[in-house]
Motif scaffolding. Structure first.
Motif, PDB file in Angstrom:
ATOM      1  N   TYR A 198      -5.339  -1.026 -11.950  1.00 55.93           N
ATOM      2  CA  TYR A 198      -6.115  -2.258 -11.788  1.00 55.93           C
ATOM      3  C   TYR A 198      -5.241  -3.498 -11.822  1.00 55.93           C
ATOM      4  CZ  TYR A 198     -10.633  -0.233 -11.316  1.00 55.93           C
ATOM      5  OH  TYR A 198     -11.699   0.432 -10.803  1.00 55.93           O
ATOM      6  N   LEU A 199      -4.218  -3.431 -12.683  1.00 57.17           N
ATOM      7  CA  LEU A 199      -3.312  -4.567 -12.806  1.00 57.17           C
ATOM      8  C   LEU A 199      -2.654  -4.873 -11.462  1.00 57.17           C
ATOM      9  CD1 LEU A 199      -2.459  -6.249 -15.259  1.00 57.17           C
ATOM     10  CD2 LEU A 199      -0.351  -4.910 -15.310  1.00 57.17           C
ATOM     11  N   PHE A 200      -2.089  -3.857 -10.830  1.00 59.12           N
ATOM     12  CA  PHE A 200      -1.367  -4.104  -9.586  1.00 59.12           C
ATOM     13  C   PHE A 200      -2.305  -4.286  -8.403  1.00 59.12           C
ATOM     14  CE2 PHE A 200       2.075  -2.462 -12.194  1.00 59.12           C
ATOM     15  CZ  PHE A 200       3.062  -3.400 -11.905  1.00 59.12           C
ATOM     16  N   LYS A 201      -3.540  -3.793  -8.560  1.00 60.91           N
ATOM     17  CA  LYS A 201      -4.537  -4.057  -7.528  1.00 60.91           C
ATOM     18  C   LYS A 201      -4.877  -5.546  -7.553  1.00 60.91           C
ATOM     19  CE  LYS A 201      -8.667  -1.675  -5.821  1.00 60.91           C
ATOM     20  NZ  LYS A 201      -9.714  -0.717  -6.231  1.00 60.91           N
ATOM     21  N   LEU A 202      -5.008  -6.093  -8.771  1.00 66.42           N
ATOM     22  CA  LEU A 202      -5.288  -7.522  -8.930  1.00 66.42           C
ATOM     23  C   LEU A 202      -4.154  -8.356  -8.354  1.00 66.42           C
ATOM     24  CD1 LEU A 202      -6.882  -7.824 -12.454  1.00 66.42           C
ATOM     25  CD2 LEU A 202      -7.658  -9.016 -10.403  1.00 66.42           C
ATOM     26  N   LEU A 203      -2.913  -7.889  -8.538  1.00 74.39           N
ATOM     27  CA  LEU A 203      -1.746  -8.624  -8.034  1.00 74.39           C
ATOM     28  C   LEU A 203      -1.532  -8.396  -6.545  1.00 74.39           C
ATOM     29  CD1 LEU A 203       0.748  -7.867 -10.950  1.00 74.39           C
ATOM     30  CD2 LEU A 203      -0.456 -10.012 -10.504  1.00 74.39           C
ATOM     31  N   ASP A 204      -2.330  -7.449  -5.979  1.00 77.61           N
ATOM     32  CA  ASP A 204      -2.189  -7.123  -4.558  1.00 77.61           C
ATOM     33  C   ASP A 204      -0.806  -6.597  -4.228  1.00 77.61           C
ATOM     34  OD1 ASP A 204      -4.085  -6.962  -2.692  1.00 77.61           O
ATOM     35  OD2 ASP A 204      -4.366  -9.127  -2.461  1.00 77.61           O
ATOM     36  N   TYR A 205      -0.260  -5.788  -5.105  1.00 74.96           N
ATOM     37  CA  TYR A 205       1.103  -5.308  -4.917  1.00 74.96           C
ATOM     38  C   TYR A 205       1.175  -4.285  -3.786  1.00 74.96           C
ATOM     39  CZ  TYR A 205       5.758  -3.582  -5.991  1.00 74.96           C
ATOM     40  OH  TYR A 205       7.071  -3.237  -5.900  1.00 74.96           O
ATOM     41  N   GLU A 206       2.200  -4.430  -2.976  1.00 75.14           N
ATOM     42  CA  GLU A 206       2.401  -3.460  -1.900  1.00 75.14           C
ATOM     43  C   GLU A 206       3.885  -3.381  -1.567  1.00 75.14           C
ATOM     44  OE1 GLU A 206      -0.746  -3.084   1.424  1.00 75.14           O
ATOM     45  OE2 GLU A 206       1.118  -3.592   2.457  1.00 75.14           O
ATOM     46  N   ALA A 207       4.403  -2.169  -1.468  1.00 74.30           N
ATOM     47  CA  ALA A 207       5.791  -1.991  -1.052  1.00 74.30           C
ATOM     48  C   ALA A 207       5.827  -0.899   0.001  1.00 74.30           C
ATOM     49  CB  ALA A 207       6.661  -1.609  -2.244  1.00 74.30           C
ATOM     50  N   VAL A 208       6.396  -1.241   1.167  1.00 68.50           N
ATOM     51  CA  VAL A 208       6.435  -0.271   2.261  1.00 68.50           C
ATOM     52  C   VAL A 208       7.835   0.332   2.353  1.00 68.50           C
ATOM     53  CG1 VAL A 208       6.017   0.099   4.712  1.00 68.50           C
ATOM     54  CG2 VAL A 208       4.708  -1.628   3.471  1.00 68.50           C
ATOM     55  N   PHE A 209       7.859   1.647   2.464  1.00 68.95           N
ATOM     56  CA  PHE A 209       9.140   2.343   2.601  1.00 68.95           C
ATOM     57  C   PHE A 209       9.214   3.057   3.937  1.00 68.95           C
ATOM     58  CE2 PHE A 209       8.961   1.938  -1.957  1.00 68.95           C
ATOM     59  CZ  PHE A 209      10.299   1.775  -2.311  1.00 68.95           C
ATOM     60  N   GLN A 210      10.433   3.062   4.481  1.00 72.70           N
ATOM     61  CA  GLN A 210      10.678   3.969   5.588  1.00 72.70           C
ATOM     62  C   GLN A 210      11.347   5.189   4.983  1.00 72.70           C
ATOM     63  OE1 GLN A 210      12.736   2.170   8.799  1.00 72.70           O
ATOM     64  NE2 GLN A 210      12.377   3.885  10.144  1.00 72.70           N
ATOM     65  N   TYR A 211      10.905   6.387   5.383  1.00 69.61           N
ATOM     66  CA  TYR A 211      11.471   7.576   4.753  1.00 69.61           C
ATOM     67  C   TYR A 211      11.504   8.724   5.744  1.00 69.61           C
ATOM     68  CZ  TYR A 211       6.987   9.953   4.438  1.00 69.61           C
ATOM     69  OH  TYR A 211       5.824  10.605   4.747  1.00 69.61           O
ATOM     70  N   VAL A 212      12.112   9.831   5.318  1.00 66.92           N
ATOM     71  CA  VAL A 212      12.208  11.021   6.169  1.00 66.92           C
ATOM     72  C   VAL A 212      11.460  12.151   5.461  1.00 66.92           C
ATOM     73  CG1 VAL A 212      13.786  12.665   7.243  1.00 66.92           C
ATOM     74  CG2 VAL A 212      14.457  10.264   6.992  1.00 66.92           C
ATOM     75  N   ASP A 213      10.476  12.719   6.154  1.00 66.11           N
ATOM     76  CA  ASP A 213       9.688  13.768   5.496  1.00 66.11           C
ATOM     77  C   ASP A 213      10.362  15.133   5.629  1.00 66.11           C
ATOM     78  OD1 ASP A 213       9.158  14.790   7.976  1.00 66.11           O
ATOM     79  OD2 ASP A 213       7.053  14.184   8.032  1.00 66.11           O
ATOM     80  N   LYS A 214       9.684  16.182   5.122  1.00 71.36           N
ATOM     81  CA  LYS A 214      10.374  17.471   5.030  1.00 71.36           C
ATOM     82  C   LYS A 214      10.584  18.127   6.399  1.00 71.36           C
ATOM     83  CE  LYS A 214       6.262  20.145   3.934  1.00 71.36           C
ATOM     84  NZ  LYS A 214       5.581  20.972   2.967  1.00 71.36           N
ATOM     85  N   GLU A 215       9.847  17.636   7.398  1.00 75.42           N
ATOM     86  CA  GLU A 215      10.095  18.152   8.750  1.00 75.42           C
ATOM     87  C   GLU A 215      11.204  17.360   9.453  1.00 75.42           C
ATOM     88  OE1 GLU A 215       6.355  18.441   8.210  1.00 75.42           O
ATOM     89  OE2 GLU A 215       6.966  20.506   7.779  1.00 75.42           O
ATOM     90  N   GLY A 216      11.767  16.391   8.739  1.00 75.91           N
ATOM     91  CA  GLY A 216      12.825  15.575   9.314  1.00 75.91           C
ATOM     92  C   GLY A 216      12.302  14.396  10.127  1.00 75.91           C
ATOM     93  N   GLN A 217      10.977  14.171  10.094  1.00 74.67           N
ATOM     94  CA  GLN A 217      10.375  13.064  10.832  1.00 74.67           C
ATOM     95  C   GLN A 217      10.470  11.778  10.012  1.00 74.67           C
ATOM     96  OE1 GLN A 217       8.696  13.423  13.851  1.00 74.67           O
ATOM     97  NE2 GLN A 217       9.041  15.627  13.972  1.00 74.67           N
ATOM     98  N   GLU A 218      10.676  10.678  10.708  1.00 68.77           N
ATOM     99  CA  GLU A 218      10.675   9.396  10.013  1.00 68.77           C
ATOM    100  C   GLU A 218       9.246   8.895   9.882  1.00 68.77           C
ATOM    101  OE1 GLU A 218      13.175   6.302  11.238  1.00 68.77           O
ATOM    102  OE2 GLU A 218      14.986   7.317  10.493  1.00 68.77           O
ATOM    103  N   GLY A 219       8.946   8.224   8.805  1.00 71.55           N
ATOM    104  CA  GLY A 219       7.599   7.687   8.645  1.00 71.55           C
ATOM    105  C   GLY A 219       7.601   6.539   7.666  1.00 71.55           C
TER     106      GLY A 219
END
Lengths: 395, 545
Positions: A198-219
């Motif tokens: 609830y605390l971070f929902k109130l702060l509207d916190y958001e962090a976007v990551f680029q990553y590589v999943d287990k199939e080797g796909q970027e997302g």
């Protein structure tokens, strides 16, 4: 959920809070009255019971309003089911209170009801349409009966916990005290989870990551809590957000793992604050308040709850489940993880009943079993739905 | 074996009896010294506690033990839970072998899981052995207890002796002036509280809810029936689990019916929820915009009329029409057809035209049934197209030659031989597939031009017959009745006895003592006859603490 059903649920939530306070006053207040020579039953307990009834009525109001809005029984996703479990627990409490009139049961059950309802609201609350497999009258029959059974069985846990706090010796360090504190810590971690969300929902916190999943796909993966644990080969895209301390391997759901770590850490912080203030185990802090309780009575309450809840759970979680599975999935039993864990719950309580009736496991061992039983129910609700998934994954 | 004669009342009890069946006098040394006697199973002589000589005795005693029963329950519980660590074999994708799948998805742990056979845990011999052991335990433990217990409760006497009374958990004695009046009042009160009261020589036995004692045995019978039903599945003809795929407009024989029944798929539809829906819009958006509302096959069931001579088309008689949806199977006889799979827009026919490259003129068109292509299509005036090769699901195989993965036209490709007036003998070869159109040998004068395709939906139906269901339903129902019977009622007894010029009260219940205490409270308030928790027992408890 800005609509009418949300407001009703909110009122219910605060009524449960009020009931908690009233029951706590009823239990703790007894000592003071004794000094004045008054030993009659507490009025606060009765008022607490009234508050619990009003809370329950409002939650029924929520249920009906949401049913009307959705056009189907609101038990079809994680939010709805978990909320209903909380309501069922409060209903189960009303039954057991009517039989035994134990205020202390309210003092322990009502906060658990609040915790479950608060936990539920972490999940998406929109009214969702029913997929074809769920379009059946058995949805409401099977799910409500199962939740009610689980709710009644959970009262066995609350009573078992009271028994343990009442009877364990907290002045010495022991394995038992450790495990009891572990239960308290688990409950506090759940509080920690809800607070953090609830605390971070109130702060509207958001962090976007680029990553590589287990199939080797970027997302891309969106975090709503600061990342202590980042995704596999994660690269932070949001400026100003926290860099993760550690990146996880690809096979782990890093955002979920991150939430779990946050809850555990938050739980630890809260737990130690409480310990610092109280200067003894939490069980030891609560124990003096429970002095007036007869261990035999509370032991019987826990057993009674399980004796009532076990047939209800069996009917809803196994029999009705099998009937519906035969209609929707072509077979009454298919070893789906959720089915198996319903069976595990059934077998566990069957073992409990046999141990109690034939092997004389009363009191403390019985109370520990009630705790484990509740852990299995929670495992089935949280872990099996969200992690193992299978045919029953709703969220 | 010697029979036991009660030294108090002279009743002769079978060997192994711990409490005299007539007066309740403890016969066993252990019970004589105990503060409170063990009332479990009324102290009856059970086979398992009495004989332990032969091999049969030993087996019997092993399985009649509740301890053993609980151990089997716990083992079954642990085994069942283990099977959920990774998905069972039936739930994994069929594209790779199981060994490969567990290794690739779950690494070393997956490999171990597979090697231990946990990928098919619930069908393993040892899991079935556990269930068999559980069933045996239920049967033997129940027989061992039920018959002696039944006899004992049926023949129980009202009059009990002092040794029995004072060793009850709740007991009290009271000197009263008018015993008759007090007992009469107590009797009326207990009757009002819906006890059944019996009288013998001025003594009373009030009893309530005895039938709750049979609950466990009833539910055990239900369980045994349930397991029996589940085992019947292994007998031939009891259980059919098959499936049938039917294209729109097609009629297929239903497997398992000996060619007697046929199912036609008139139409298959998949409907999605409206994304603009006021109530559900937000949730649909979260789900990514595609939420299925309905899978439905408009089906017609046929029965074969003739005797089904081989080679002739069967003559069919319509039995019924139904809409098969999820949660709404089509039923006939003992069969159910379930909507369980589908395939949208499967290619059914393709149309090509033969075109002259020089003039760009179409010579003629031909429609190919992808499930049953003709060997050649005559377009008249010396134009003819021969289907040289057909690959319904085209791929280049390991040797880099054109081949097909399956007989389903998911990716059809053809090698056509185009016979034209210019090339009347050998013709010209053309290779045509989806997004490919190549000459096989150099430059052709003619080409095959794709002119259209017709697609159809296919429905996947599960065919199920399960003759074990009546046993399963009966077993589950009896189990539920027994469970409720044993859980929601308790067996309470209150004895009121005239002993040494006093009135003694003792009470026993198999569970929920608080409720019994309420009854005793009322009795005490109305008649002055009090029963307290046994003092010797309380002393014991204090000693322990």
């Amino acid at each position: 959920m800005g609509s009418i059903n949300g407001s009703l649920l909110l009122v219910a939530f605060f009524m449960y809070l009020l009931a908690t306070i009233l029951f706590a006053v009823a239990v703790m207040g007894r000592k003071w009255r004794n000094k004045e020579g008054e030993v009659t039953g507490s009025r606060w307990g009765k008022i607490g019971f009234a508050a619990a009834i009003i809370g329950f009525l409002f939650s029924v109001g929520y249920f009906i309003a949401r049913w009307i809005e959705a056009g189907h029984a609101p038990v079809s996703n994680m939010f709805e089911y978990t909320t209903f479990l909380g309501i069922a627990l409060s209903f189960a409490f009303l039954i057991l209170y009517a039989i035994y009139k134990t205020d202390v049961l309210g003092m322990f059950t009502m906060p658990v009801v609040m915790l479950i309802i608060a936990y539920a609201s972490v999940f998406p609350t929109e009214v969702a349409p029913l997929i074809p497999a769920l379009q059946s009258n058995w949805l409401k029959i099977h799910v409500t009966t199962t939740a009610l059974g689980q709710g009644i069985l959970s009262i066995g846990f609350a009573a078992g916990l009271i028994y343990l706090i009442r009877t364990l010796d907290f002045t010495k360090r022991s394995g038992k005290v450790f495990w009891l504190e572990f239960i308290m810590y688990s409950l506090i971690s759940l509080v920690g989870f809800i607070v953090v969300r609830y605390l971070f929902k109130l702060l509207d916190y958001e962090a976007v990551f680029q990553y590589v999943d287990k199939e080797g796909q970027e997302g891309e993966m969106v975090y709503h809590l600061p990342a202590l644990l980042g995704p596999h080969q994660g690269e932070l895209l949001t400026s100003g957000a926290m860099e993760p301390l550690l990146n996880l391997p690809a096979w782990m759901r890093s955002d979920d793992a991150n939430t779990v770590i946050w809850s555990l850490v938050m739980g630890l912080v809260l737990y130690f604050i409480i310990r610092l203030i109280g200067r003894k185990p939490i069980g030891g802090m609560l124990q003096p308040a429970l002095k007036g309780i007869n261990p035999d009575t509370i032991d019987e309450v826990s057993y009674r709850a399980i004796a009532i809840g076990f047939p209800v759970f069996t009917l809803g979680g196994l029999i009705f489940a099998m009937i519906w599975a035969q209609i929707a999935w072509t077979r009454f039993w298919g070893w789906d993880p959720k089915e198996v864990w319903a069976l595990v719950t059934f077998l566990f309580y069957a073992a409990y009943l046999h141990l109690r009736l034939s092997r004389g496991w009363h009191g403390e061992p019985s109370a520990w079993l009630c705790v484990i039983g509740f852990a299995i129910i929670m495992f089935n609700l949280v872990f099996v739905n969200l992690v193992i998934a299978g045919l029953h994954s709703y969220a | 074996m010697n029979e036991l004669k009660c030294e108090q009342c002279g009743h002769v009890n079978p060997y192994g009896t711990r409490l005299c069946q007539a007066c309740g006098n403890p016969l066993d040394e252990k019970d004589k010294e105990a503060a409170v006697i063990d009332m479990r199973y009324e102290g009856v002589a059970r086979r398992s506690q009495t004989y332990n000589k032969t091999f049969v005795d030993k087996i019997w005693n092993f399985f009649s033990s509740v301890k053993v029963g609980i151990s089997i329950i716990v083992l079954t519980l642990i085994a069942s839970a283990l099977g959920t660590i990774f998905p069972q074999e039936m739930y994994i994708p069929k594209v790779v072998t199981a060994a490969q799948y567990y290794q690739e998805e779950y690494g070393v742990l997956g490999q171990i899981y597979y090697m231990l056979g946990f990928h098919n845990l619930y069908g393993s011999w040892w899991y079935l052995a556990l269930v068999a052991a559980l069933t045996t335990s239920i049967i033997i433990a129940s027989i061992d207890r039920f018959f002696p217990l039944y006899k004992s409760l049926k023949h129980q006497r009202v009059k009990k002796n002092a040794a029995f009374m004072k060793r009850q958990r709740y007991v009290g004695k009271e000197e009263v002036d008018n015993e008759d009046a007090v007992l009469e009042k107590a009797k009326a009160l207990l009757l009002k509280r819906r006890y059944r009261v019996r009288e013998e020589e001025g003594n009373l036995l009030a009893e309530k809810g005895r039938f709750a004692r049979w609950g466990p045995y009833v539910n055990h019978i239900g369980l045994v029936l349930f397991f029996t039903g589940a085992m019947l599945r292994f007998f031939p003809g009891m259980y059919i689990d098959d499936s049938v795929w039917v294209r729109e407009g097609d009629t297929e024989v239903i497997p398992g019916t000996n060619g007697e029944y046929f199912i036609e798929n008139e139409k298959f539809v998949m409907e999605l929820y409206d994304e603009e829906d006021e109530t559900f819009g937000k949730a649909i958006e979260r789900a990514g915009g595609m939420v299925v509302q309905n899978f439905q096959t408009d089906a017609v069931l046929y029965k074969r009329k003739d005797d089904g001579t081989v080679g002739t088309d069967p003559e069919l008689e319509k039995v019924k029409e139904d809409e098969i949806r999820v949660n709404h199977p089509l039923r006939f006889n003992n069969f159910r057809l379930y909507q369980s799979d589908y395939k949208l827009n499967e290619l059914n026919t393709m149309t090509f035209s033969l075109r002259s490259r020089e003039s760009g003129e179409d010579i003629g068109t031909m429609e190919i049934d992808l499930f049953d292509p003709e060997s050649e299509y005559d377009l008249g005036d010396g134009y003819k197209v021969v289907v040289n090769s057909y690959f319904p699901n085209f791929e280049f195989n390991e040797d880099n030659e054109p081949s097909t993965k399956s007989s389903i036209p998911d990716n059809p490709a053809f090698i056509f031989q185009m016979i034209t007036p210019e090339h009347p003998d050998e013709g010209e070869y053309s290779f045509v597939g989806i997004r490919r159109n190549e000459d096989v040998f150099g430059t052709n004068d003619y080409e095959m031009k794709f002119a259209g395709a017709e697609m159809k939906n296919v429905t996947g139906l599960t065919v199920r017959k399960d003759l074990t269901l009546p046993f399963i339903i009966l077993g589950a129902s009896i189990f539920m009745i027994g469970l409720i019977q044993g859980s929601y009622w308790s067996h309470r007894r209150i004895w009121l006895q005239r002993i040494n010029g006093q009135v003694w009260v003792a009470a026993h219940t198999n569970k929920h003592w608080e409720s019994l205490k309420k009854d005793l409270g009322v009795l005490s308030a109305e008649t002055g006859l009090q029963a307290h928790e046994n003092e010797a027992l309380l002393l014991n408890k204090k000693g322990k603490n």
